[in-house]
Structures are given as C-alpha cells and as structure tokens.
Design an enzyme around this catalytic site. Structure first.
Site, mmCIF file in Angstrom:
data_model
loop_
_atom_site.group_PDB
_atom_site.id
_atom_site.type_symbol
_atom_site.label_atom_id
_atom_site.label_comp_id
_atom_site.label_asym_id
_atom_site.label_seq_id
_atom_site.Cartn_x
_atom_site.Cartn_y
_atom_site.Cartn_z
ATOM 1 N N CYS A 155 0.824 -1.209 0.000
ATOM 2 C CA CYS A 155 0.000 0.000 0.000
ATOM 3 C C CYS A 155 0.858 1.258 0.000
ATOM 4 C CB CYS A 155 -0.939 0.002 1.189
ATOM 5 S SG CYS A 155 -0.087 -0.014 2.783
ATOM 6 N N HIS A 289 -2.120 1.830 7.132
ATOM 7 C CA HIS A 289 -2.423 1.605 5.719
ATOM 8 C C HIS A 289 -2.150 2.886 4.941
ATOM 9 C CE1 HIS A 289 -4.284 -0.218 2.261
ATOM 10 N NE2 HIS A 289 -5.201 0.725 2.186
ATOM 11 N N ASN A 310 -7.950 4.459 -2.519
ATOM 12 C CA ASN A 310 -7.412 3.236 -1.933
ATOM 13 C C ASN A 310 -6.765 2.385 -3.025
ATOM 14 O OD1 ASN A 310 -6.829 1.386 0.055
ATOM 15 N ND2 ASN A 310 -8.937 0.989 0.642
#
Length: 386
Positions: A155, A289, A310
């Site tokens: 990520c 994240h 995302n």
C-alpha cells in the site's frame, strides 16, 4: 536501523482486480434461519468461497444484521455486504491491519504526529492564505484509475505513486501511470510486500534517478529482484515534504496544490463494510495503511470530507474511494492528518513537449488478475483453527 512500517491491508480476496457485482438481499430473508442460509450460500457463490461452516455462517448473520441496522439509521454513509461478511472485525483487523506506526515512533523516541509538528518548518505551503473550498484532482485529470495491490502489502508504494502521478500531471499536463513494482523491488529502505512508508519511497525516487512508467515496469504483486533494465523514461522529482502533523488545515493547503500520500487506520466494523457516503464512524488513530488524498469538499448536509484513493481495486467502497470526515479531531479521522507527505517537482522533466518524456503504453497489459480463491480458503481455515 529501525524504521516505521505500514504493513498494509493486502486484499488477497476476490474483489482485487475483477469486478464483483454488489450483493443484494431482501429484508424478509433476515426473518428466518432458512432465509439467512439462502443468503449465505448465494454470497459464497458470488465470491467463490467453497468453505461452508457453522462458525462462518454465524459470523455472516451477525455482520449482515449490523450492516442492515446501520443502514436504517440516519448516518451520512452506507455499508454493504462485501467479501468480508464472514469475518469478525477482530479477525479482519488482525489479518489486514497488524502494523502500529505509534509503536515504531515510540522506539525512535518520537511522539505520535511529531512529523514536522512545527507548522512553519520547511512546509512550502505554510504561508498560503487562499485555497478553494473544494478540490477534486480527478476532475483535473491528475488521478489515474484505481489499482489493486493484491496479496502484497505494498500500500505504501501505491500511496506514493498516487502523489507522484498527480504532481507529474499537474506539471506536465500528461497523466501517466507510474510503477509501484519498481518501488517494491528496488527501494531497499522499505520492505516490499511486508510494508513500508511513503517518505522513503520519495527519497528513493530522488536518489536513484526517478521512477519508470507502469508500462515499462508492470506490477506483479510480489517482491522480485530489482530490474534496472526496466527503469527508463523516468519521472524525476526535486524533493519531498512532510505535512505538519496533527494539522488538517496544513493538509488541506497541501491537497489544494497536489495529491498527497498519507497513512490511516482502517479498522472498525464500518470501514470493513464501507460502501458510500462520508464516513464518520469509529476508527483508530494509529495509521496502518497507506492511501492517497486526491481532494476535499463538503456534502449537501454540510459535512466536510477528504476524498481518499485506496488500492484495493474499484469494487471496494465508492469505486475504490472513501470519503473520510474532515475536521473531526486533531489527528484527523482515522489518523489521516498524522503521517502525510508529498513529492516536490519544480519544473516538468522532461519539458511538456519532449517526446522522450514518460508515457503510457496503450498496448501494455492491464493489472494482472491474482488467483485468490485458494488464499481465501486458507485464511478462513486458519481462522477456524484459532
């Protein structure tokens, strides 16, 4: 040397890159065990889940009831029955969010949110006084399609690339997809699929001559040997900057000028099943994240929000995005204002009209589809053994 790491939510499940239709149900199905079982079997079929166990069925029922009750309330966001519907929130968090940034900060002697907490320290937008009430870099052709990180905890690389793609588009007028895989393979200050941070990723790009387009160095979802032959037609940047921590106004100033990479804590029942709207629910402030902030605004009810990109593919949330409430607390909702950074690019390099500049390959293969069914079954089998 000890470094902070974002060990990412790595979506190794069915939605990563292949589109999955929304799961629909009738309220009357919630009135009987038979109705729930029919829902459960239909849901398993949709997500290619072979395992059928009483424990998973009980969790599924519990989650569906909570989703249904939440959606009946007057909240500015909605939830949906997604591929995590047979996982408890504790299982979800332990499986996909097992890094604690504050832990690593404590080891280094840093307080939470201590990144450039002096509001004027080197922050290039500190003296900006006028910024728009609303910004959406997608509307300005500075944001590429939502991508999928697959079963790799990368990520941090995807978040960094959101910011790199954005500043390149702003400076050159060209929207180019850049290579997360180069960062995963070649940035040795980060840990590839085992997590990392965006700031060292920007530093890598500065020190190692740039980042290649995705077409030259495509994503494979695992760490491999750095292939320098693929690093060509690169984007170069002039520096990187941290946003003052615990300061959403400073973050808004930065996002008004370019997309920004940040860390958030994705935990809580609401985020597990987020579908649409401005999320105002529960989540922590220990980022685990990496994501990209590509805008901000205010909805029709006056709720201010961040627009967050995302890296779980386009079927999660609002086509791969989530709107997080803005102005909820000093850390930002989910810690969004605690760990933000962006690249600095003073001039186009190469210049706008240079034919040798970075470019997308229209014939390049799309993101690879990860085989997820066996991995999904393994996760559920392991959870049953706990």
């Amino acid at each position: 040397m000890e470094i902070n790491k974002l060990v990412c939510f790595s979506f190794s499940l069915v939605l990563i890159l292949g589109l999955v239709e929304s799961f629909h149900y009738h309220e009357r199905e919630l009135e009987s065990e038979e109705g729930f079982m029919g829902m459960y079997d239909r849901w398993r079929e949709q997500h290619n889940i072979e395992m059928r166990s009483p424990e998973r069925f009980n969790v599924f029922k519990y989650n569906v009831r909570r989703i249904h009750e939440s959606n009946k309330m007057d909240k500015p966001y909605k939830l949906k029955v997604n591929e995590f519907a047979d996982m408890t929130n504790l299982e979800f968090v332990n499986t996909y969010a097992n890094s604690k940034i504050s832990h690593f900060q404590a080891l280094r002697g840093s307080a939470p949110g201590s990144i450039d907490t002096d509001p004027n320290k080197d922050f290039i937008y500190a003296n900006v006084t006028k910024i728009p009430d609303k910004v959406d870099w997608r509307e300005k052709n500075a944001v590429t399609d939502v991508k999928g990180q697959g079963g790799c905890g990368s990520c941090w690389a995807f978040a960094a690339v959101v910011a790199l793609e954005g500043i390149n588009a702003i400076r050159t007028g060209k929207l180019v997809k850049f290579s997360e895989q180069q960062l995963v393979d070649c940035d040795m200050t980060n840990a590839g699929c085992d997590g990392g941070l965006m700031e060292p990723a920007f530093t890598y790009v500065i020190k190692h001559g740039g980042i290649a387009p995705e077409a030259s160095y495509p994503y494979v979802g695992k760490r491999e040997t750095c292939d320098k032959a693929k690093i060509k037609d690169v984007l170069k940047i002039d520096g990187r900057q941290n946003v003052p921590g615990l300061d959403e106004e400073a973050l808004r100033k930065a996002v008004a000028h370019q997309p920004v990479a940040t860390g958030i804590q994705l935990s809580g029942h609401g985020l597990q099943f987020y579908s649409e709207g401005v999320y105002t629910g529960d989540c922590g402030t220990e980022p685990n994240h990496g994501v990209g902030i590509v805008g901000y605004g205010e909805n029709e009810k006056g709720i201010k929000f961040w627009t967050v990109k995302n890296s779980w593919g386009p079927t999660w949330g609002e086509k791969g995005y989530i709107h997080l409430q803005r102005g909820a607390r000093k850390e930002g909702l989910c810690g969004v204002a605690m760990h933000s950074s962006f690249p600095i690019m003073n001039d186009p390099n190469p210049p706008k009209d240079d034919p040798n500049g970075p470019k997308d390959d229209p014939d390049a293969p799309k993101d690879p589809k990860f085989k997820t069914t066996q991995r999904l079954q393994g996760i559920r089998t392991k959870l049953l053994e706990l």
